[in-house]
Scaffold this motif. Structure first.
Motif, short mmCIF file in Angstrom:
data_model
loop_
_atom_site.label_atom_id
_atom_site.label_comp_id
_atom_site.label_asym_id
_atom_site.label_seq_id
_atom_site.Cartn_x
_atom_site.Cartn_y
_atom_site.Cartn_z
N ARG A 181 -33.67 -39.69 24.11
CA ARG A 181 -32.96 -40.82 23.49
C ARG A 181 -33.29 -42.12 24.20
NH1 ARG A 181 -27.36 -40.40 23.88
NH2 ARG A 181 -27.28 -42.24 22.58
N GLN A 204 -24.65 -34.04 26.97
CA GLN A 204 -25.97 -33.81 26.41
C GLN A 204 -26.89 -33.21 27.46
OE1 GLN A 204 -27.55 -37.42 24.86
NE2 GLN A 204 -26.21 -37.45 23.12
N GLU A 220 -32.51 -34.16 26.16
CA GLU A 220 -32.07 -34.94 25.01
C GLU A 220 -31.77 -36.38 25.42
OE1 GLU A 220 -28.85 -33.21 22.87
OE2 GLU A 220 -29.80 -31.24 22.79
#
Length: 60
Positions: free
Chosen positions: A12, A4, A8
């Motif tokens: 998260r 990722q 991102e």
């Protein structure tokens, strides 16, 4: 496991942190606090208290 982007992953983690805080504290934590804003003008608070002083607090 998929790779990722760092943005991102950070997003998260922030969502997970907010979810944990909401589980513990509910939705009582504000998004912004008074620390996030500039200080009010000097004397503004004192002026408000003077203007809104109840009559029984007037110096006789």
């Amino acid at each position: 496991m998929s790779e990722q982007a760092p943005e991102e992953d950070a997003h998260r983690r922030e969502l997970a942190r907010r979810r944990r805080l909401a589980e513990v504290f509910g939705d009582v934590l504000p998004e912004a606090t008074s620390d996030d804003f500039p200080e009010p003008a000097a004397g503004a608070g004192e002026r408000w208290y003077t203007e809104n002083r109840p009559p029984h607090h007037d110096a006789g």
